[in-house]
Scaffold this motif. Sequence first.
Motif, mmCIF file in Angstrom:
data_model
loop_
_atom_site.group_PDB
_atom_site.id
_atom_site.type_symbol
_atom_site.label_atom_id
_atom_site.label_comp_id
_atom_site.label_asym_id
_atom_site.label_seq_id
_atom_site.Cartn_x
_atom_site.Cartn_y
_atom_site.Cartn_z
ATOM 1 N N VAL A 52 6.015 152.923 43.114
ATOM 2 C CA VAL A 52 7.160 152.059 42.804
ATOM 3 C C VAL A 52 7.043 150.740 43.570
ATOM 4 N N LYS A 53 6.682 150.809 44.844
ATOM 5 C CA LYS A 53 6.516 149.599 45.654
ATOM 6 C C LYS A 53 5.405 148.699 45.121
ATOM 7 N N ALA A 54 4.421 149.281 44.483
ATOM 8 C CA ALA A 54 3.277 148.506 43.989
ATOM 9 C C ALA A 54 3.667 147.538 42.888
ATOM 10 N N GLU A 55 4.808 147.756 42.274
ATOM 11 C CA GLU A 55 5.256 146.845 41.227
ATOM 12 C C GLU A 55 5.450 145.435 41.798
ATOM 13 N N GLU A 56 5.771 145.349 43.083
ATOM 14 C CA GLU A 56 5.997 144.060 43.738
ATOM 15 C C GLU A 56 4.709 143.276 43.967
ATOM 16 N N ASN A 57 3.627 143.976 44.384
ATOM 17 C CA ASN A 57 2.431 143.234 44.792
ATOM 18 C C ASN A 57 1.108 143.792 44.283
ATOM 19 N N GLY A 58 1.152 144.862 43.503
ATOM 20 C CA GLY A 58 -0.079 145.419 42.955
ATOM 21 C C GLY A 58 -0.886 146.259 43.919
ATOM 22 N N ASN A 59 -0.324 146.530 45.109
ATOM 23 C CA ASN A 59 -1.023 147.336 46.112
ATOM 24 C C ASN A 59 -0.350 148.696 46.254
ATOM 25 N N ILE A 60 -1.140 149.736 46.158
ATOM 26 C CA ILE A 60 -0.657 151.098 46.389
ATOM 27 C C ILE A 60 -1.338 151.587 47.650
ATOM 28 N N ASP A 61 -0.558 151.832 48.681
ATOM 29 C CA ASP A 61 -1.128 152.262 49.956
ATOM 30 C C ASP A 61 -0.550 153.634 50.319
ATOM 31 N N TYR A 62 -1.262 154.675 49.916
ATOM 32 C CA TYR A 62 -0.796 156.034 50.184
ATOM 33 C C TYR A 62 -0.835 156.364 51.672
ATOM 34 N N ASP A 63 -1.647 155.630 52.440
ATOM 35 C CA ASP A 63 -1.747 155.882 53.879
ATOM 36 C C ASP A 63 -0.521 155.387 54.647
ATOM 37 N N THR A 103 -5.163 152.122 48.525
ATOM 38 C CA THR A 103 -5.680 152.568 49.817
ATOM 39 C C THR A 103 -5.294 154.034 49.990
ATOM 40 N N THR A 104 -6.293 154.839 50.246
ATOM 41 C CA THR A 104 -6.051 156.233 50.577
ATOM 42 C C THR A 104 -7.197 156.710 51.463
ATOM 43 N N ASN A 105 -6.851 157.469 52.475
ATOM 44 C CA ASN A 105 -7.844 157.952 53.444
ATOM 45 C C ASN A 105 -8.680 156.800 53.999
ATOM 46 N N HIS A 106 -8.012 155.710 54.280
ATOM 47 C CA HIS A 106 -8.620 154.514 54.875
ATOM 48 C C HIS A 106 -9.700 153.880 54.001
ATOM 49 N N THR A 107 -9.662 154.172 52.714
ATOM 50 C CA THR A 107 -10.612 153.582 51.774
ATOM 51 C C THR A 107 -9.829 152.751 50.767
ATOM 52 N N VAL A 108 -10.344 151.559 50.464
ATOM 53 C CA VAL A 108 -9.680 150.662 49.511
ATOM 54 C C VAL A 108 -10.540 150.584 48.253
ATOM 55 N N TYR A 109 -9.903 150.718 47.110
ATOM 56 C CA TYR A 109 -10.623 150.614 45.851
ATOM 57 C C TYR A 109 -9.693 150.104 44.768
ATOM 58 N N SER A 110 -10.264 149.790 43.621
ATOM 59 C CA SER A 110 -9.484 149.339 42.474
ATOM 60 C C SER A 110 -9.180 150.532 41.575
ATOM 61 N N SER A 111 -8.019 150.479 40.944
ATOM 62 C CA SER A 111 -7.622 151.573 40.071
ATOM 63 C C SER A 111 -6.684 151.045 38.999
ATOM 64 N N SER A 112 -6.495 151.846 37.997
ATOM 65 C CA SER A 112 -5.578 151.489 36.914
ATOM 66 C C SER A 112 -4.282 152.281 37.055
ATOM 67 N N LEU A 113 -3.265 151.831 36.376
ATOM 68 C CA LEU A 113 -1.988 152.537 36.388
ATOM 69 C C LEU A 113 -2.155 153.941 35.816
ATOM 70 N N GLY A 114 -2.914 154.050 34.732
ATOM 71 C CA GLY A 114 -3.141 155.369 34.132
ATOM 72 C C GLY A 114 -3.795 156.332 35.100
ATOM 73 N N ARG A 115 -4.763 155.833 35.842
ATOM 74 C CA ARG A 115 -5.447 156.685 36.824
ATOM 75 C C ARG A 115 -4.496 157.109 37.934
#
Length: 163
Positions: A52-63, A103-115
Amino acid sequence: MVHQNIQYLEDLKAFLLDLEDVVFINQPKGHAFTGTIGSHTRHIIEFYKQLVKAEENGNIDYDSRERNTAIESDKAMALHNIDSIISYFQSSTFDFSLIYTVTTNHTVYSSSLGRELTYLAEHTVHHLALIRLIAEADGYEFNKTEKFGIAESTQRFRQSQNY
């Protein structure tokens, strides 16, 4: 995948509404389970909040989840959060063309909304299964919700095998 996530959240909500408050916070004795129903519920909620927060800036940080322990000890607060997430999913017009930085487990990568929606559904059903084990260890019976915590793909497989 939006519908699947809503369904899992609705399943969790229905289960919690039927659950005694004390069971929500109980740590089962004599079992190797880690956490309580409340802590697994909080964990599920916080992963969704990151999307939900990613809608603001496109970043999803599960960590960098909030880890609000009040959610795991207050069933009403957990239900309120679940309702908010469901409402968000029902009212949002998701842009599936966006690419997110995750960002998850200190790794950053690109992903899609579907993924990410697929990941959240799989993550959620995994924790629903753990919640089910904890609840059953405490004597709860899943008569009304026998599919609780069982992945959609597993349900289809079992159906094809006439389980």
